[in-house]
Scaffold this active site. Sequence first.
Site, short mmCIF file in Angstrom:
data_model
loop_
_atom_site.label_atom_id
_atom_site.label_comp_id
_atom_site.label_asym_id
_atom_site.label_seq_id
_atom_site.Cartn_x
_atom_site.Cartn_y
_atom_site.Cartn_z
N ASP A 195 -51.75 -36.12 11.19
CA ASP A 195 -52.07 -35.15 12.22
C ASP A 195 -50.79 -34.37 12.57
O ASP A 195 -49.67 -34.85 12.28
CB ASP A 195 -52.59 -35.95 13.42
CG ASP A 195 -52.76 -35.14 14.67
OD1 ASP A 195 -53.59 -34.22 14.65
OD2 ASP A 195 -52.06 -35.41 15.67
N ILE A 196 -50.94 -33.22 13.19
CA ILE A 196 -49.74 -32.42 13.50
C ILE A 196 -49.31 -32.56 14.97
O ILE A 196 -48.30 -33.19 15.28
CB ILE A 196 -49.96 -30.93 13.12
CG1 ILE A 196 -50.15 -30.79 11.60
CG2 ILE A 196 -48.78 -30.09 13.60
CD1 ILE A 196 -50.38 -29.38 11.11
N ASP A 197 -50.11 -31.98 15.88
CA ASP A 197 -49.68 -31.93 17.29
C ASP A 197 -49.72 -33.31 17.94
O ASP A 197 -50.76 -33.99 17.92
CB ASP A 197 -50.57 -30.96 18.08
CG ASP A 197 -50.32 -29.53 17.67
OD1 ASP A 197 -49.36 -28.93 18.17
OD2 ASP A 197 -51.07 -29.03 16.81
N ASP B 193 -52.94 -38.92 17.10
CA ASP B 193 -52.64 -39.25 18.50
C ASP B 193 -53.77 -39.01 19.47
O ASP B 193 -53.62 -39.26 20.66
CB ASP B 193 -51.44 -38.41 18.98
CG ASP B 193 -51.81 -36.95 19.15
OD1 ASP B 193 -52.36 -36.37 18.19
OD2 ASP B 193 -51.59 -36.40 20.23
O1 LIG Z 1 -55.17 -32.26 15.43
P1 LIG Z 1 -53.85 -31.76 15.93
O2 LIG Z 1 -52.92 -31.32 14.86
O3 LIG Z 1 -53.18 -32.72 16.85
O4 LIG Z 1 -54.21 -30.48 16.81
C1 LIG Z 1 -54.89 -30.67 18.04
C2 LIG Z 1 -54.74 -29.43 18.89
O5 LIG Z 1 -53.34 -29.21 19.02
C3 LIG Z 1 -52.93 -28.07 19.76
O6 LIG Z 1 -53.14 -28.31 21.15
C4 LIG Z 1 -52.38 -29.42 21.61
O7 LIG Z 1 -50.99 -29.18 21.40
C5 LIG Z 1 -50.42 -28.08 22.17
C6 LIG Z 1 -48.98 -27.91 21.74
O8 LIG Z 1 -48.26 -29.10 21.92
C7 LIG Z 1 -50.58 -28.42 23.65
O9 LIG Z 1 -50.05 -27.35 24.44
C8 LIG Z 1 -52.06 -28.64 23.97
O10 LIG Z 1 -52.19 -29.06 25.33
C9 LIG Z 1 -52.65 -29.71 23.07
O11 LIG Z 1 -54.06 -29.85 23.28
C10 LIG Z 1 -53.63 -26.83 19.28
O12 LIG Z 1 -53.33 -25.75 20.13
C11 LIG Z 1 -55.11 -27.01 19.10
O13 LIG Z 1 -55.65 -25.87 18.45
C12 LIG Z 1 -55.37 -28.22 18.21
O14 LIG Z 1 -56.75 -28.44 18.03
MG MG Z 2 -52.77 -34.53 17.48
#
Ligand SMILES: O=P(O)(O)OC[C@H]1O[C@H](O[C@H]2O[C@H](CO)[C@@H](O)[C@H](O)[C@H]2O)[C@H](O)[C@@H](O)[C@@H]1O
Ligand code: MG
Length: 259
Positions: A32-34, A210
């Site tokens: 996963d990224i974020d 996460d």
């Molecule tokens: O599946 P992921 O790679 O974890 O992506 C999930 C979402 O991540 C992003 O939002 C999240 O991260 C942001 C930056 O840290 C944060 O500001 C936000 O509150 C989080 O929900 C992204 O913007 C989404 O499009 C993804 O789905």
């Molecule tokens: Mg994530």
Amino acid sequence: MLSAPKPDAVSGEDFVFAALSSDRGSWALFLDIDGTLLDLAATPGAVSVPSSLPANLEALSRKLGGALALVTGRSLDYADQLFSPSHFPIAGLHGAERRDPDGRVHKATATAEFERLKIDLIADTANWAGVLIEDKGAAVAAHYRLAPDRKQALEPLMERALIRAGPNWTIQHGKMVIEIRPASADKGEAVTAFLAQPVFAGRRPIAIGDDVTDEAMFRTVNRLGGFSIRVGPPLPASEALGSITSAKVLRDVIAMLVS
Ligand SMILES: O=P(O)(O)OC[C@H]1O[C@H](O[C@H]2O[C@H](CO)[C@@H](O)[C@H](O)[C@H]2O)[C@H](O)[C@@H](O)[C@@H]1O
Ligand SMILES: [Mg+2]
């Protein structure tokens, strides 16, 4: 709601380090990224990609014979930009988009009604300070990290938008975000699709994530005899078998594996 840590959770960093330093031909890695590779930031555009990370991921991918994929809720194009110039096999929009190891791209498309509802969401929340609507093409995210009190008002707004989107979309909850994403595939199905391809086939999957959306890939890898790791405190509600304290700890493990 967070609850007590799992008493029997395995150290994810020990597991990843041991597995990938000794037995690289057996494993495939789904990341996963974020919140997993990257620290969370106040807004989607404010994330920072440490300069060494793309090259370290490329080196790890080479050691795994290419069996490393990113599996994210971001759009495929945005995630690619984050890791540019590196290009990994990748699933975007929580599994609905995919670029396979051979370069084939499977994109999700928005309907005209979906395009209209995104415009309406932006207009409806224009005066909601701190709320941010992220247009991801065939998905849309309503972020409330900067305005937590708006969650309650966003829920019915997004439920109504989902009805307009129709049965091919679904709601996806996440960290300070409510999304409408294509229902065509989740992250578990994306992992299954990668594992059907030559680069990944026959390998045991490790999935690291996460958030709620990552539970689908945790279930998939657990069922297939692989290993699942949650970044953050171990939670009884999570199906992850192990945990890693933070994204930074994961990045450090990756750096050690390629040094
Ligand atoms: O599946 P992921 O790679 O974890 O992506 C999930 C979402 O991540 C992003 O939002 C999240 O991260 C942001 C930056 O840290 C944060 O500001 C936000 O509150 C989080 O929900 C992204 O913007 C989404 O499009 C993804 O789905
Ligand atoms: Mg994530």
